[in-house]
Design a protein around this motif. Sequence first.
Motif, PDB file in Angstrom:
ATOM      1  N   ASN A  63       0.782  -1.359  -0.178  1.00  0.00           N
ATOM      2  CA  ASN A  63       0.042   0.031   0.043  1.00  0.00           C
ATOM      3  C   ASN A  63       0.884   1.160  -0.032  1.00  0.00           C
ATOM      4  OD1 ASN A  63      -2.613  -1.287  -0.093  1.00  0.00           O
ATOM      5  ND2 ASN A  63      -2.383  -1.713   1.998  1.00  0.00           N
ATOM      6  N   GLN A 101      -7.244  -1.634  -1.496  1.00  0.00           N
ATOM      7  CA  GLN A 101      -6.444  -0.231  -1.418  1.00  0.00           C
ATOM      8  C   GLN A 101      -5.309  -0.529  -2.416  1.00  0.00           C
ATOM      9  OE1 GLN A 101      -4.690   0.727   2.291  1.00  0.00           O
ATOM     10  NE2 GLN A 101      -4.318   2.657   1.695  1.00  0.00           N
ATOM     11  N   CYS A 102      -4.591  -1.749  -2.375  1.00  0.00           N
ATOM     12  CA  CYS A 102      -3.475  -1.981  -3.490  1.00  0.00           C
ATOM     13  C   CYS A 102      -4.127  -1.645  -4.794  1.00  0.00           C
ATOM     14  CB  CYS A 102      -2.943  -3.102  -3.302  1.00  0.00           C
ATOM     15  SG  CYS A 102      -1.522  -3.456  -4.175  1.00  0.00           S
ATOM     16  N   ARG A 104      -6.652  -0.095  -6.096  1.00  0.00           N
ATOM     17  CA  ARG A 104      -6.865   1.177  -5.991  1.00  0.00           C
ATOM     18  C   ARG A 104      -5.544   2.013  -6.491  1.00  0.00           C
ATOM     19  NH1 ARG A 104     -10.459   4.797  -7.784  1.00  0.00           N
ATOM     20  NH2 ARG A 104     -11.943   3.711  -6.330  1.00  0.00           N
TER      21      ARG A 104
END
Length: 178
Positions: A63, A101-102, A104
């Motif tokens: 992330n 999230q990664c 994104r």
Amino acid sequence: FVVIIGSNELIADLIRQIFAREIVVDYVVVQTNGDVEALRKYLSSFLSHQDEQRVVLYYGEQNSADDIADLHLECASEVFILGDSVEDESYKTNHDALNMQCLRIIADQLSQITPRKSHDKQDKRGRLICHVMFEYQTTFSVFQFFDLDDSMADYVDFVPFNFYEMSAQNVLINRELD
């Protein structure tokens, strides 16, 4: 090349499957926030020497936009977001959210690359194929029917998967063949 973000119990089998495909993959880049040397030793017990030479291990956080940028995903044929195996209970409960999230971050970075390079191994619209592993069956079930918002869908082809679902399918398919 193919990129794997994170390292868990699936990694050795996944790398072997990638190299066994009909489509030639020159090398696999594995990004992990774990002990890179321990991972190298682990993989050496499962991979042939030739395949080992085609695996590049990279320390980084899934992330971190800077660490993801270092992977040069605009040149990759596809990405597998596994997430790292960690005994920390708070990480386990956040595994699926961290993997999204990664995804994104990847989509945001690809959206900043103009013009988007099209690769033969990417889908017809030039989107990067991103396989995202979900730890929990409920999260996986939701994402099987979930459409990404346009800011992501224009750059990534989202392919959700779940370890337990795949294992169950393999057992059932193998039993039907017997």
